[in-house]
Structure formats: structure tokens, C-alpha cells
Design a protein around this motif. Structure first.
Motif, PDB file in Angstrom:
ATOM      1  N   ASN A  62       9.954  15.497   1.251  1.00 56.99           N
ATOM      2  CA  ASN A  62      11.370  15.822   1.033  1.00 56.99           C
ATOM      3  C   ASN A  62      12.169  14.622   0.542  1.00 56.99           C
ATOM      4  N   VAL A  63      11.519  13.774  -0.239  1.00 55.69           N
ATOM      5  CA  VAL A  63      12.206  12.618  -0.798  1.00 55.69           C
ATOM      6  C   VAL A  63      13.298  13.097  -1.755  1.00 55.69           C
ATOM      7  N   GLY A  64      14.429  12.428  -1.748  1.00 50.82           N
ATOM      8  CA  GLY A  64      15.563  12.848  -2.562  1.00 50.82           C
ATOM      9  C   GLY A  64      15.615  12.166  -3.911  1.00 50.82           C
ATOM     10  N   MET A  65      14.526  12.197  -4.653  1.00 46.05           N
ATOM     11  CA  MET A  65      14.519  11.573  -5.990  1.00 46.05           C
ATOM     12  C   MET A  65      13.549  12.327  -6.891  1.00 46.05           C
ATOM     13  N   PRO A  66      13.784  12.313  -8.193  1.00 44.85           N
ATOM     14  CA  PRO A  66      12.831  12.923  -9.132  1.00 44.85           C
ATOM     15  C   PRO A  66      11.615  12.016  -9.302  1.00 44.85           C
ATOM     16  N   HIS A  67      10.649  12.492 -10.044  1.00 43.27           N
ATOM     17  CA  HIS A  67       9.476  11.675 -10.360  1.00 43.27           C
ATOM     18  C   HIS A  67       9.824  10.818 -11.574  1.00 43.27           C
ATOM     19  N   GLN A  85       2.344   9.780 -15.877  1.00 45.94           N
ATOM     20  CA  GLN A  85       1.328  10.395 -15.032  1.00 45.94           C
ATOM     21  C   GLN A  85       1.085  11.858 -15.358  1.00 45.94           C
ATOM     22  N   GLY A  86       2.122  12.572 -15.774  1.00 43.73           N
ATOM     23  CA  GLY A  86       2.042  14.009 -15.901  1.00 43.73           C
ATOM     24  C   GLY A  86       2.506  14.664 -14.615  1.00 43.73           C
ATOM     25  N   TRP A  87       2.153  15.936 -14.433  1.00 44.39           N
ATOM     26  CA  TRP A  87       2.571  16.679 -13.249  1.00 44.39           C
ATOM     27  C   TRP A  87       1.371  17.019 -12.392  1.00 44.39           C
ATOM     28  N   GLN A  88       1.571  16.925 -11.069  1.00 46.63           N
ATOM     29  CA  GLN A  88       0.510  17.218 -10.120  1.00 46.63           C
ATOM     30  C   GLN A  88       0.880  18.408  -9.249  1.00 46.63           C
ATOM     31  N   ASP A 123       0.826  -1.206   0.000  1.00 45.35           N
ATOM     32  CA  ASP A 123       0.000   0.000   0.000  1.00 45.35           C
ATOM     33  C   ASP A 123       0.864   1.261   0.000  1.00 45.35           C
ATOM     34  N   TRP A 124       1.974   1.234   0.762  1.00 47.68           N
ATOM     35  CA  TRP A 124       2.875   2.390   0.801  1.00 47.68           C
ATOM     36  C   TRP A 124       3.465   2.650  -0.582  1.00 47.68           C
ATOM     37  N   LEU A 125       3.947   1.609  -1.250  1.00 44.88           N
ATOM     38  CA  LEU A 125       4.532   1.782  -2.579  1.00 44.88           C
ATOM     39  C   LEU A 125       3.511   2.308  -3.578  1.00 44.88           C
ATOM     40  N   TYR A 126       2.305   1.748  -3.533  1.00 49.47           N
ATOM     41  CA  TYR A 126       1.248   2.168  -4.457  1.00 49.47           C
ATOM     42  C   TYR A 126       0.910   3.639  -4.257  1.00 49.47           C
ATOM     43  N   SER A 127       0.795   4.061  -3.014  1.00 47.42           N
ATOM     44  CA  SER A 127       0.475   5.461  -2.721  1.00 47.42           C
ATOM     45  C   SER A 127       1.643   6.378  -3.050  1.00 47.42           C
ATOM     46  N   PHE A 128       2.854   5.952  -2.716  1.00 49.40           N
ATOM     47  CA  PHE A 128       4.052   6.755  -2.956  1.00 49.40           C
ATOM     48  C   PHE A 128       4.240   7.060  -4.440  1.00 49.40           C
ATOM     49  N   LEU A 129       4.099   6.061  -5.290  1.00 53.27           N
ATOM     50  CA  LEU A 129       4.351   6.232  -6.717  1.00 53.27           C
ATOM     51  C   LEU A 129       3.259   7.037  -7.415  1.00 53.27           C
ATOM     52  N   ARG A 130       2.182   7.335  -6.700  1.00 53.95           N
ATOM     53  CA  ARG A 130       1.103   8.141  -7.265  1.00 53.95           C
ATOM     54  C   ARG A 130       1.024   9.524  -6.613  1.00 53.95           C
ATOM     55  N   SER A 131       1.989   9.859  -5.756  1.00 55.61           N
ATOM     56  CA  SER A 131       1.863  11.065  -4.936  1.00 55.61           C
ATOM     57  C   SER A 131       2.970  12.085  -5.150  1.00 55.61           C
ATOM     58  N   PHE A 132       3.646  12.065  -6.274  1.00 49.91           N
ATOM     59  CA  PHE A 132       4.627  13.108  -6.572  1.00 49.91           C
ATOM     60  C   PHE A 132       3.895  14.387  -6.999  1.00 49.91           C
ATOM     61  N   TYR A 133       4.448  15.524  -6.598  1.00 49.57           N
ATOM     62  CA  TYR A 133       3.850  16.802  -6.986  1.00 49.57           C
ATOM     63  C   TYR A 133       4.954  17.839  -7.167  1.00 49.57           C
TER      64      TYR A 133
END
Length: 246
Positions: free
Chosen positions: A155-160, A166-169, A129-139
Motif C-alpha cells: 500500500n505504498v503511496g507512490m507510482p512505479h 522494468q515494465g509491468w509485473q 537490501d531494502w531499497l534494492y528489493s523495494f525498487l524491483r517489487s512494484f506490481y
């Protein structure tokens, strides 16, 4: 000495939940139901993993050949669709090689501020569930060095990595503090299509974390059936032994 060890153990257990709570997500996690026996989903997830993830992240506890066998791929299909890493001579690594990449820990720290983690066991460490939510929650977040942030892992240290899909959120927070992410620039996939793609990717990551889980579940069903049959025979045997007593 033993009482001291017991006290220290209790202290660690008492502090454990506090630490986990402090590292919790800023938004509720979305539920995802993955099926590691769905070979088509595993193949789609593997394609996403090797196209978008393996450039920065390794899966060094798994071999290409094992993935190919479990996903029903021929050796040629495996080489063409999954093996992009080369050896010191510039040749593609052999199918029996571990899934690594050319990114060193030092380069990862220089580029992202932290060495990129291996993803073999990430589904067991973080949870599906964490992975599924994380990969859909970049903004989008101009305050971050890479221009993006994540609502689940602030403050995750990685790009989307999947922005093309997905596009940009943008992130919006209402008066009650509820977080809402809104697509402001569409990607190649619609919302439902992207959700399905992420479900496939999480399915593959779940398989990586425990390749034997489908076989374990299948064997477990036979074990339970055997125990039920054995229970019947044990009950009949018990009645035979105790019939004179009763």
C-alpha cells in the motif's frame, strides 16, 4: 525518578522489535553488494536518480557541486546532466545549491496522500537490501489509487517511477504463501539489466547517505596499519621493561 526512567527505557526497548517486525516486508529481501568507490556505477546511479527520482524527491542535505566533485564531473557536465531545478526567475539553480525540487509538501499530500520524503539519508534509514528489493517489487494492483502496489512495502503511496525500464509485473502467491512477481509487459531493459541499474541507483543513494564512507574506509586502513606497527613497538618496549623481572 531514576528507577522510573529506567523502567520506561526498558519498556521502549521491549516494544521496539515488535514495531519493527510489524513494519517488516512481505517478501524476503534480496542481497545487494554495492561499491561506493566504483565511480562508473555512481555516475550511472546518479543519472537514474536525477532523471527519475528528483522530480518528486529531494536530497536537500547534499549540494550539486559536492556530487559533481565526488563523481569526477566537470561543471558543464554537472549542469547538463543533473541540474533541472529552476529558481524564482526561471533560471537553473547554481551548482552550489542544495538538491531540492519544486514539489511542496502540500502538493505531495494532495497527489500521493503523503508528503514525498527526502532521500538523502534513505539508505541509512531503510538499508541497501531494502531499497534494492523495494525498487524491483512494484506490481499492478487495480485496487490502489495509482494502479500499482509493492510487495516489500504494501500500500505504498507512490507510482512505479521506473516502469519504462522494468515494465509491468503481476503478483502471484502460491499455496504456501510465497510471493512471486512476473513481468507481463516488458520494459526497455531486460531483467538482469534492470537489476544492474537498480544496483547502481542504490549505490548512489548509499553514497548520498554517507559521502565520506569511501574516504573513511581508506583512512581506516591506514589507522589499522599504524596500530599494528605501534603494537609491535609496544610489545618490544614491554619486553625491554620486564626483561630483568623475568
Amino acid at each position: 525518578m531514576k528507577p522510573l526512567i529506567a523502567i520506561l527505557a526498558l519498556a521502549v526497548l521491549a516494544l521496539g522489535p515488535v514495531s519493527l517486525q510489524a513494519a517488516g516486508p512481505a517478501v524476503p529481501l534480496d542481497r545487494v553488494n554495492v561499491d561506493v568507490t566504483n565511480q562508473a556505477s555512481l555516475q550511472r546511479g546518479a543519472q537514474l536518480f536525477f532523471n527519475y527520482c528528483v522530480g518528486c524527491h529531494s536530497a536537500q542535505y547534499m549540494r550539486y557541486s559536492r556530487v559533481g566533485d565526488d563523481l569526477g564531473l566537470t561543471e558543464n557536465q554537472l549542469i547538463q546532466s543533473m541540474i533541472f531545478t529552476t529558481d524564482e526567475e526561471g533560471e537553473l539553480v547554481a551548482p552550489g545549491s542544495l538538491i531540492t525540487n519544486a514539489m511542496t509538501a502540500a502538493y505531495g499530500e494532495e497527489a500521493f496522500g503523503i508528503a514525498t520524503p527526502d532521500l538523502t539519508l534513505v539508505a541509512r534509514v531503510r538499508g541497501q537490501d531494502w531499497l534494492y528489493s523495494f525498487l524491483r517489487s512494484f506490481y499492478l494492483d487495480e485496487s490502489r489509487p495509482l494502479g500499482v502496489n509493492n510487495a516489500v512495502f504494501e500500500n505504498v503511496g507512490m507510482p512505479h517511477p521506473l516502469w519504462e525500464l522494468q515494465g509491468w509485473q503481476e503478483k502471484h502467491v502460491d499455496r504456501e504463501g510465497n510471493v512471486r512477481l512476473q513481468v507481463v509487459e516488458a520494459g526497455m531493459l531486460s531483467g538482469p539489466e534492470y537489476d544492474r541499474a537498480i544496483r547502481d541507483l542504490v549505490t548512489f543513494l548509499s553514497y548520498l547517505a554517507e559521502p565520506m564512507q569511501a574516504e573513511r574506509q581508506r583512512i581506516g586502513m591506514y589507522v589499522m596499519l599504524f596500530l599494528l606497527v605501534f603494537l609491535g613497538f609496544a610489545y618490544l618496549l614491554k619486553k625491554e621493561y620486564w626483561k630483568d623481572v623475568h
